[in-house]
Structures are given as C-alpha cells and as structure tokens.
Design a protein around this motif. Structure first.
Motif: not given
Length: 216
Positions: A90-110
């Motif tokens: 479960v990501l933070r999604g879009y709280p008004g911007y693209q969360c850099p921590y979410c991007q980093r986590q998704a990249h690590d998983f992919q």
C-alpha cells in the motif's frame, strides 16, 4: 446504515432547543431526557475516522477486495491468491505529489521481480488518492519505473474504499494512507504485516522475500 455527523455548533444548537422544550414540560422531563441528550452530544464529538475498520493482522484472513488498474482492468485479491502468495504493498499514492519514498520502494520491488516470480509470488501495488485524475497520476508514477513485470499489478483506490476497509487511512492534510506491506498466502491468510506511520519507513524487497521463503 448511513449516519450524519453534526458539527459541534449544530449539536450545541440542537441541545439548547431540546432543553428549552423540556423546560416547558417540567423538571421531570428535563431530568429524564438530559442524560440521553448528553450521550448524543458526546457521540457527535467523535469523527467517523475514529470508527475505521481495524487493520488485519498476522494469522488473520485478508479481507477480499477488487480494485482497477489505471487502464480500467479489475483485479481481485482472491483471484491472485488462488495462484500463490501475494505481496500487497500500500503506497501513499498521490497526496498532492509523487512520493519519492514510494517511487524508491516500487523500484526496489520491481528490480527483484524475478526473485518474486521464482517463489510463485505476485506483487499488488495499491495507489490511493483523491479521485480527480488519479488514474493519470498512477500512470505517471509507473512511467518512472518502466513497464510492469508480468507478476506485478498496479491498482488505484480513488475513493479510499480499500484504504478504509483495511484501516489504513492517514486522515491528515496532504496524506492518503499509511504505507504498508502484507504477505498473504494462497489461502488468504496474512503471514507478514508492516504498517508505517512515517513516510520513509518502508519494507524492502529483501525483507519481504525473506518472509516469503520462510513460509514455503
């Protein structure tokens, strides 16, 4: 059943009107009804968010849900678990911007998609946020990661239905959900859970894969 939560001012006015009506009926009516009114007034001080569902824990069954990809394809959790383990992120999604921590986590998983596939595990990424253009925001998010591996799925939660169902709503300005990770087995049982109350406190692919392998 739908409840309407009054504002504090609306509640105060209602109580004052009721008390005035009771005064006209005598002291007995006031004493009898005042207790009930006090309970009603106290109840209106609680926000609906305080009544949110409890987050499912390890050993419990993951509540089933269906969400759609940004392209509109419906994905159901139980249909994924029927084929093996599922890592629900479960990501933070879009709280008004693209969360850099979410991007980093998704990249690590992919980057570790092959290791998940070797262990017959699919990864389901949930991207919550305000409904306006959430699908486009999710596409922007994924574009930074490149094409999704075959065992990865990105879905959106535009009305926080899933987020509330799992008790993960981060109800604060510029927030959406608590970043969380669950490992769910083929029977829908939760093997691992981590719920973060900070932006950067995330599980890594190594953390999750260790749990996946341990539960073989």
């Amino acid at each position: 059943m739908n409840f309407k939560f009054l504002t504090r001012e609306e509640s105060r006015v209602c109580v004052q009107i009721k008390i005035e009506n009771l005064r006209q009926r005598g002291p007995w009516a006031i004493n009898r009804s005042l207790i009930v009114l006090l309970f009603v007034f106290a109840a209106t001080m609680f926000k609906p968010s305080l009544l949110a569902a409890k987050t499912p824990d390890v050993g419990g069954t993951a509540p089933d849900f269906t969400l759609s990809t940004p392209e509109g394809r419906a994905i159901r959790l139980s249909e994924l678990t029927a084929n093996g383990k599922v890592v629900l992120v479960v990501l933070r999604g879009y709280p008004g911007y693209q969360c850099p921590y979410c991007q980093r986590q998704a990249h690590d998983f992919q980057v570790n998609a092959g290791r998940f596939a070797e262990n017959n595990t699919q990864v389901l990424l949930v991207y919550p946020g305000p409904p306006a253009e959430l699908g486009e925001r999710a596409k922007e998010f994924q574009a930074k990661q490149g094409e999704l591996p075959a065992n990865f799925h990105l879905v959106i939660d535009p009305d926080y239905k899933f987020t509330n169902q799992y008790g993960l709503r981060w109800d604060a300005p510029h927030e959406t959900s608590y970043p969380s990770t669950f490992v769910i087995d083929s029977h829908g049982v939760i093997l691992y859970r981590k719920v973060s109350h900070a932006h950067g406190d995330r599980t890594t692919a190594d953390d999750v894969l260790a749990e996946v392998v341990k539960e073989k």
